[in-house]
Scaffold this motif. Structure first.
Motif, PDB file in Angstrom:
ATOM      1  N   ARG A  82       0.810  -1.220   0.000  1.00  0.00           N
ATOM      2  CA  ARG A  82       0.000   0.000   0.000  1.00  0.00           C
ATOM      3  C   ARG A  82       0.844   1.271   0.000  1.00  0.00           C
ATOM      4  N   ASN A 134      -7.310   3.099  -5.444  1.00  0.00           N
ATOM      5  CA  ASN A 134      -7.293   3.611  -4.070  1.00  0.00           C
ATOM      6  C   ASN A 134      -8.564   3.232  -3.337  1.00  0.00           C
ATOM      7  N   GLU A 138      -8.949   1.108  -0.009  1.00  0.00           N
ATOM      8  CA  GLU A 138      -9.521   1.715   1.189  1.00  0.00           C
ATOM      9  C   GLU A 138     -10.693   0.904   1.706  1.00  0.00           C
ATOM     10  N   GLN A 139     -11.759   0.833   0.883  1.00  0.00           N
ATOM     11  CA  GLN A 139     -12.960   0.169   1.400  1.00  0.00           C
ATOM     12  C   GLN A 139     -13.825  -0.459   0.326  1.00  0.00           C
TER      13      GLN A 139
END
Ligand code: ZN
Length: 157
Positions: A82, A134, A138-139
């Motif tokens: 990351r 990204n 992230e989620q």
């Protein structure tokens, strides 16, 4: 090679033969991205081992720049963690948006993306895949480059 020629050759090549095209199933993380200005849509799916991207695929429909950019990105981020991806993203973002940003040799073929800054309306085409990556890291979810016309978890500036 002139940057202009590199830009044309690399974009044409990766648009014609996108690398890592498809979808990982099952995937450890996925996200969808949409650039309404141009109509580009793509889905990025990832396989993660700890913090590291061990595999990546993307699919979707978009212009040559968005497809080539996603193809180049997929090659560049495989095997990176990351922190390294974030660093690379910052580098690419500067390359796309700052006219005088230096083009670092270490970027390899990604340097071709700097050609996009001659066409400000295409910057979002080139950055869409990075924002989508990204979001996956992230989620997950859906991101859009424009506000208001997507049930987006994140709106990009
Ligand atoms: Zn586009």
């Amino acid at each position: 090679m002139e940057l202009k020629d590199l830009y044309r050759d690399v974009i044409l090549d990766h648009n014609r033969q996108p690398r890592n095209f498809g979808r990982l199933d099952p995937a450890d993380a996925t996200a969808d991205g949409h650039n309404p200005l141009c109509g580009d849509r793509l889905t990025v799916s990832l396989r993660l081992t700890g913090d590291k991207i061990t595999d990546i695929r993307f699919e979707g429909k978009g212009c040559a720049i968005s497809t080539a950019s996603a193809s180049l990105m997929s090659e560049a981020v495989k095997g990176r963690d990351r922190a390294a991806v974030r660093e690379l993203f910052n580098h690419i973002h500067a390359l796309l948006t700052q006219v005088d940003a230096p083009v670092d040799e270490s970027l390899g073929k990604l340097a071709a993306l700097s050609g996009v800054r001659e066409f400000p309306s295409r910057v979002k085409c080139a950055s869409l895949c990075w924002h989508t990556l990204n979001a996956a890291l992230e989620q997950g979810g859906t991101i859009s480059t424009e506000a208001g016309n997507e049930s987006s978890s994140e709106v990009l500036r």
